[in-house]
Design an enzyme around this catalytic site. Structure first.
Site, PDB file in Angstrom:
ATOM      1  N   PRO A 160       0.854  -1.196   0.000  1.00  0.00           N
ATOM      2  CG  PRO A 160      -0.540  -1.490   1.829  1.00  0.00           C
ATOM      3  CD  PRO A 160       0.736  -1.982   1.232  1.00  0.00           C
ATOM      4  CG  HIS A 161       2.130   2.828  -3.278  1.00  0.00           C
ATOM      5  ND1 HIS A 161       1.859   1.571  -3.737  1.00  0.00           N
ATOM      6  CD2 HIS A 161       1.849   3.665  -4.313  1.00  0.00           C
ATOM      7  CE1 HIS A 161       1.440   1.636  -4.987  1.00  0.00           C
ATOM      8  NE2 HIS A 161       1.422   2.890  -5.369  1.00  0.00           N
ATOM      9  N   GLY A 162       1.334   5.778  -1.207  1.00  0.00           N
ATOM     10  CA  GLY A 162       0.792   7.020  -1.746  1.00  0.00           C
ATOM     11  C   GLY A 162       1.369   8.236  -1.054  1.00  0.00           C
TER      12      GLY A 162
END
Ligand SMILES: [Zn+2]
Lengths: 114, 154
Positions: free
Chosen positions: B69-71
């Site tokens: 998960p990333h951002g």
């Protein structure tokens, strides 16, 4: 933080993601790593929904700034505008303004006291 | 990523070696809660919204039991990684349909370009593509062994 500022910050995070998803270099790199990127329409729908909750004048101001700057709204940290690094006047920090959306007089970015 | 060692991005208080959550959204929440209690993020809500939006583009569960998960968000000040492991695995809607057991949550500030997290993602994907390293990650139980896997030679 007031609800409108929260909505603006959320909108800005979303806009940054949408920008990444429209950037071919970024998406190509992510796809090469194995990520599937298929839901841009969903993001755009989420954006419309979020934007509709923000008062028009505020939204217009944000949109204008977002056209110029990577980050249009940001929290005050220390005594600087973290957008342009100019020192903010002490009047900024008086309690009368602590719930207001402030404007950096140097760069025009929207600032709030977290 | 210049010469910075991969393990230097990982901090002991940002490692969860035994996730309690069993569902996709609660796993994200458990990881974000840890970032908040460790004082790394200013607002859980923004990070959760951003991560959910990112998942709506397609699961960051790449398969082989690993998800990334990333951002980027205004609620994070510097590039931050959280490692989490679930012994039983979680249905993270991974591309191979299998449960996800290892999570690398990568957050970057919004005033930097995407390249700052892309480089780190790419390095981490390189690690999990090595079968011996992946096997060790699946059973890693403490910070010292995590560092050894990340920076070890094999
Ligand atoms: Zn400024």
């Amino acid at each position: 933080m007031r609800e409108e500022f929260r909505l603006l910050v959320g909108l800005q995070d979303l806009d940054i993601m949408i920008k990444d998803m429209k950037d071919k270099v970024t998406t190509d790199e992510l796809k090469n790593m194995g990520f599937k990127l298929e839901g841009l329409e969903e993001l755009l729908t989420a954006r419309t929904k979020l934007a509709s909750k923000i008062p028009t004048a505020l939204l217009n101001r944000y949109e204008k700034l977002a056209g110029h700057y990577k980050v249009a709204i940001l929290p005050v940290s220390g005594n600087q505008c973290l957008g342009c690094f100019v020192k903010l006047p002490t009047s900024f920090f008086s309690s009368a303004y602590s719930h207001e959306l402030l404007t950096c007089e140097n760069c025009g970015r929207m600032l709030y006291i977290p | 990523m210049e010469s910075r060692k991969l393990a230097s991005f990982f901090e002991e208080d940002l490692c969860i070696f035994s996730l309690r959550s069993r569902k996709k959204s609660s796993v994200l929440q458990e990881m974000v809660r840890r970032l908040a209690t460790a004082g790394r993020i200013s607002d859980e809500h923004f990070i959760m919204e951003m991560l959910k939006n990112r998942e709506s583009l397609g699961s960051t569960g790449l398969g082989m039991s690993v998800a990334f998960p990333h951002g980027r968000s205004l609620a994070i000040k510097k590039l931050t990684v959280l490692f989490a492991r679930s012994a039983g695995g979680v249905d993270f809607e991974a591309q191979d349909g299998e449960n996800t057991k290892i999570f690398f949550l990568i957050l970057a500030p919004s005033d930097k370009g995407a390249e700052i997290y892309l480089a780190l993602l790419s390095e981490l994907i390189g690690i999990i593509q090595k079968p011996q390293k992946l096997e060790k990650l699946l059973t890693v139980k403490d910070y010292a062994s995590l560092v050894a896997v990340l920076d070890g030679d094999e």
